[in-house]
Design an enzyme around this catalytic site. Structure first.
Site, mmCIF file in Angstrom:
data_model
loop_
_atom_site.group_PDB
_atom_site.id
_atom_site.type_symbol
_atom_site.label_atom_id
_atom_site.label_comp_id
_atom_site.label_asym_id
_atom_site.label_seq_id
_atom_site.Cartn_x
_atom_site.Cartn_y
_atom_site.Cartn_z
ATOM 1 N N PHE A 190 -3.600 3.612 5.055
ATOM 2 C CA PHE A 190 -4.397 2.384 5.061
ATOM 3 C C PHE A 190 -5.887 2.711 5.095
ATOM 4 C CE2 PHE A 190 -2.135 -1.753 5.593
ATOM 5 C CZ PHE A 190 -0.916 -1.285 5.131
ATOM 6 N N GLY A 191 -6.668 1.824 4.463
ATOM 7 C CA GLY A 191 -8.114 2.045 4.419
ATOM 8 C C GLY A 191 -8.582 2.469 3.045
ATOM 9 N N GLY A 192 -7.649 2.856 2.166
ATOM 10 C CA GLY A 192 -7.995 3.148 0.782
ATOM 11 C C GLY A 192 -8.782 4.437 0.585
ATOM 12 N N THR A 193 -9.406 4.530 -0.569
ATOM 13 C CA THR A 193 -10.102 5.760 -0.974
ATOM 14 C C THR A 193 -11.287 6.065 -0.065
ATOM 15 O OG1 THR A 193 -9.457 5.350 -3.255
ATOM 16 C CG2 THR A 193 -11.283 6.878 -2.913
ATOM 17 N N GLU B 120 0.867 -1.196 0.000
ATOM 18 C CA GLU B 120 0.000 0.000 0.000
ATOM 19 C C GLU B 120 0.895 1.233 0.000
ATOM 20 O OE1 GLU B 120 -3.536 1.014 0.029
ATOM 21 O OE2 GLU B 120 -2.236 2.737 -0.358
ATOM 22 N N GLY C 154 -0.298 4.423 0.061
ATOM 23 C CA GLY C 154 -0.901 5.568 0.756
ATOM 24 C C GLY C 154 -1.334 5.176 2.153
ATOM 25 N N HIS D 64 -47.289 5.313 10.323
ATOM 26 C CA HIS D 64 -47.892 6.573 9.885
ATOM 27 C C HIS D 64 -47.595 7.642 10.926
ATOM 28 C CE1 HIS D 64 -50.610 9.340 7.952
ATOM 29 N NE2 HIS D 64 -51.138 9.602 9.138
HETATM 30 C C1 LIG Z 1 -14.999 11.801 -3.193
HETATM 31 C C2 LIG Z 1 -15.491 10.374 -3.204
HETATM 32 C C3 LIG Z 1 -16.646 10.055 -2.534
HETATM 33 C C4 LIG Z 1 -17.104 8.737 -2.517
HETATM 34 N N1 LIG Z 1 -18.271 8.463 -1.862
HETATM 35 C C5 LIG Z 1 -18.752 7.198 -1.867
HETATM 36 C C6 LIG Z 1 -19.964 6.890 -1.189
HETATM 37 O O1 LIG Z 1 -20.588 7.747 -0.566
HETATM 38 N N2 LIG Z 1 -20.403 5.603 -1.214
HETATM 39 C C7 LIG Z 1 -19.729 4.623 -1.892
HETATM 40 O O2 LIG Z 1 -20.179 3.466 -1.906
HETATM 41 N N3 LIG Z 1 -18.575 4.890 -2.549
HETATM 42 C C8 LIG Z 1 -18.073 6.155 -2.551
HETATM 43 N N4 LIG Z 1 -16.893 6.419 -3.185
HETATM 44 C C9 LIG Z 1 -16.214 5.303 -3.921
HETATM 45 C C10 LIG Z 1 -15.404 4.415 -2.950
HETATM 46 O O3 LIG Z 1 -14.485 5.200 -2.259
HETATM 47 C C11 LIG Z 1 -14.701 3.322 -3.742
HETATM 48 O O4 LIG Z 1 -15.659 2.591 -4.476
HETATM 49 C C12 LIG Z 1 -13.939 2.341 -2.850
HETATM 50 O O5 LIG Z 1 -13.058 3.011 -2.000
HETATM 51 C C13 LIG Z 1 -13.171 1.329 -3.730
HETATM 52 O O6 LIG Z 1 -12.443 0.433 -2.908
HETATM 53 P P1 LIG Z 1 -11.210 -0.405 -3.495
HETATM 54 O O7 LIG Z 1 -10.771 -1.272 -2.393
HETATM 55 O O8 LIG Z 1 -11.580 -1.000 -4.792
HETATM 56 O O9 LIG Z 1 -10.092 0.680 -3.846
HETATM 57 P P2 LIG Z 1 -9.408 1.781 -2.945
HETATM 58 O O10 LIG Z 1 -10.163 2.021 -1.703
HETATM 59 O O11 LIG Z 1 -9.179 2.939 -3.859
HETATM 60 O O12 LIG Z 1 -8.029 1.122 -2.517
HETATM 61 C C14 LIG Z 1 -6.966 1.004 -3.418
HETATM 62 C C15 LIG Z 1 -5.673 1.245 -2.674
HETATM 63 O O13 LIG Z 1 -4.598 0.826 -3.517
HETATM 64 C C16 LIG Z 1 -3.513 1.693 -3.338
HETATM 65 N N5 LIG Z 1 -2.658 1.585 -4.534
HETATM 66 C C17 LIG Z 1 -2.987 1.884 -5.809
HETATM 67 N N6 LIG Z 1 -1.980 1.592 -6.641
HETATM 68 C C18 LIG Z 1 -0.982 1.096 -5.850
HETATM 69 C C19 LIG Z 1 0.316 0.618 -6.124
HETATM 70 N N7 LIG Z 1 0.803 0.554 -7.382
HETATM 71 N N8 LIG Z 1 1.063 0.210 -5.090
HETATM 72 C C20 LIG Z 1 0.615 0.244 -3.809
HETATM 73 N N9 LIG Z 1 -0.614 0.684 -3.501
HETATM 74 C C21 LIG Z 1 -1.412 1.095 -4.516
HETATM 75 C C22 LIG Z 1 -4.141 3.059 -3.152
HETATM 76 O O14 LIG Z 1 -3.283 3.914 -2.428
HETATM 77 C C23 LIG Z 1 -5.405 2.706 -2.362
HETATM 78 O O15 LIG Z 1 -5.216 2.865 -0.976
HETATM 79 C C24 LIG Z 1 -16.381 7.718 -3.179
HETATM 80 C C25 LIG Z 1 -15.195 8.039 -3.857
HETATM 81 C C26 LIG Z 1 -14.753 9.344 -3.874
HETATM 82 C C27 LIG Z 1 -13.471 9.669 -4.600
#
Ligand SMILES: Cc1cc2nc3c(=O)[nH]c(=O)nc-3n(C[C@H](O)[C@H](O)[C@H](O)COP(=O)(O)OP(=O)(O)OC[C@H]3O[C@@H](n4cnc5c(N)ncnc54)[C@H](O)[C@@H]3O)c2cc1C
Length: 454
Positions: free
Chosen positions: A36-39, A32, A34, A438
């Site tokens: 932890f916990g992702g986007t 990872e 960035g 209601h």
């Molecule tokens: C502003 C915003 C608001 C949102 N609101 C909602 C909402 O209200 N409800 C909802 O359901 N969804 C929402 N989303 C979407 C949601 O955040 C994503 O669908 C979800 O986080 C996807 O999870 P994931 O595990 O697929 O990827 P991510 O959570 O993106 O995790 C991927 C991880 O991989 C890491 N990574 C990438 N490339 C590499 C690499 N080469 N090497 C090492 N690490 C890497 C990244 O740093 C990241 O931490 C929102 C998104 C945004 C941007």
């Protein structure tokens, strides 16, 4: 070469699988770059909704006069608003990372990973390999090429949620849910917002009636420049100019901050997924079968990088299936995406599950549709929601629920009953024959289904 049983790239929903692997006694590498916990945790769902709630509170105060309560807002404490969101988010991210580092079966590589071969990954010059690899590396903001943009300071949603100061004037380029939510956040708190969008309506993936109503409300709230092509961007003395061409001619939009909310792109390129031999589609998403397996045996993928739904609850659903399919190879299950709901936490809120009317028509599906206004229910009228409505679609023969689309107060909550009924394939009866409190707001959903006459 360091060898593991499993390598997980990305600490969003991918962590569900690494945790399961650790429980099974597998050796796991989590890569990872960035926090932890992702986007969702760091740059998406959680902070955006914590911030947007502040905007909702502001709107409640601003609209209080409609209820005979005359209130004024003394001050917006911007640093407090941002701090409140990120104090919690940053602590959670640190806690998740700590938990992974303390797990004896997991080794954390806090850096960018890059594939160098079918099952090898380079992490800061070190080579990792595993028979089983999970690609869960998500997406990042995508920004189109616009003349002048490279020389102009702009932000994406990544920075918008953590701005140290509130912009006085904000230009938002985009018309999807991120543009809609962030425009609400900044606008309700007092920023003068202009939205520039290349289409005639916001939220193009919603049912047309909902998208039209939403756009009408946003036209009342913000400066909207629709059907617009951005032709150039420039910055002078801290003032940003966005030049646009619309059907009515050319014009310039001036502001202090430019937010590009123009979409997202999968991280397959920076991860060099092509080196694995894994198939990638035209949009750059990793291709998987219904079990989330790629064409390379042992390499799996899930979440936004696969690109079926860019939603956290979809990524979590896939993570549960991926864990099952990796660890119970004899009992693999195809992901069941049926009745995947979503919501837009703007004002008005929007939420939806199933087919829109235009999708039903496109598929040639037999359907009946009906709608019901919030204001025609007791609670909708008591909260003065004049724009909200629920629209539903069902199969006229079987009574199967085909879709439900809500715009208005608490839409994100109200959609759940329709989503649950749809998911369990219960049909319209499950809603029309239930007993509703209601005069609570869910009555509007029941009445909409009742209008179908099934
Ligand atoms: C502003 C915003 C608001 C949102 N609101 C909602 C909402 O209200 N409800 C909802 O359901 N969804 C929402 N989303 C979407 C949601 O955040 C994503 O669908 C979800 O986080 C996807 O999870 P994931 O595990 O697929 O990827 P991510 O959570 O993106 O995790 C991927 C991880 O991989 C890491 N990574 C990438 N490339 C590499 C690499 N080469 N090497 C090492 N690490 C890497 C990244 O740093 C990241 O931490 C929102 C998104 C945004 C941007």
């Amino acid at each position: 070469m360091r060898k593991f049983d499993l390598i997980v790239i990305g600490s969003g929903s991918g962590l569900e699988v690494s945790a399961e692997a650790s429980d099974q006694g597998w050796s796991v590498a989590v890569v990872e770059e960035g926090p932890f916990g992702g986007t969702c945790l760091n740059r998406g769902c959680i902070p955006s909704k914590m911030l947007i709630h502040c905007a909702d509170v502001m709107q409640t105060v601003q609209n209080a006069a409609a209820f005979g309560i005359h209130a004024t807002v003394e001050r917006v404490d911007w640093p407090f608003i941002v701090h409140r969101a990120f104090e919690e988010v940053d602590a959670d991210a640190a806690m998740i990372e700590r938990g992974n580092r303390q797990d004896p079966n997991i080794e954390v590589f806090k850096t960018r990973g890059r594939f160098t071969g079918p099952k090898t990954i380079d992490v800061d010059g070190e080579q990792l390999t595993a028979e089983t690899i999970l690609i869960a590396a998500g997406t990042r903001p995508w920004v189109p090429q616009i003349p002048g943009l490279e020389e102009t300071p702009y932000i994406t949603s990544d920075q918008a949620l953590r701005l140290p100061e509130q912009p006085r004037r904000l230009t938002v380029v985009g018309g999807g849910y991120i543009a809609a939510e962030l425009a609400h956040f900044f606008g309700a708190l007092g920023t003068e917002v202009t939205i520039i969008h290349r289409r005639g309506q916001m939220l193009r993936e919603e049912d047309d009636d909902v998208a039209r109503r939403f756009t009408e409300v946003y036209q009342r709230r913000f400066n909207m420049v629709l059907d617009a092509q951005v032709t150039g961007v420039s910055c002078r003395n801290g003032e940003i100019t966005v030049d646009v061409t619309t059907t009515e001619g050319s014009r310039s939009v001036i502001s202090d901050t430019l937010l590009m909310a123009t979409g997202r792109v999968p991280n397959t390129d920076i991860l060099d997924v092509a080196k694995t031999g894994v198939d990638i589609d035209q949009r750059g998403n990793v291709k998987t079968d219904e079990y989330l397996q790629t064409n390379v045996p042992g390499i799996w993928a899930l979440g936004d990088i696969v690109g079926r739904y860019l939603l956290k609850h979809s990524a979590n659903l896939e993570a549960a299936y991926a864990a099952n399919n990796i660890f119970n190879a004899g009992q693999k299950a195809a992901v069941d995406y049926h009745a995947m709901p979503h919501a837009v936490f703007a004002s008005p809120q929007v939420a939806s599950v199933g087919l829109t009317q235009q999708e039903a028509e496109g598929r040639g599906a037999a359907y009946v549709a009906a709608a019901y206004d919030y204001s025609d229910t007791a609670y909708g009228s008591s909260i003065e929601d004049k724009d909200g409505f629920v629209k539903v679609l069902a199969d006229p023969e079987s009574g199967e629920i085909l879709g439900c689309h809500i715009i208005g107060s608490d839409a994100a909550t109200l959609i759940q009953e329709a989503a649950n009924a749809m998911r369990l394939r219960l049909g319209v009866d499950a809603i029309t024959q239930s007993i509703y409190v209601h005069p609570a707001l869910p009555e509007v959903v029941q009445r909409a289904f009742g209008q179908l006459g099934l």
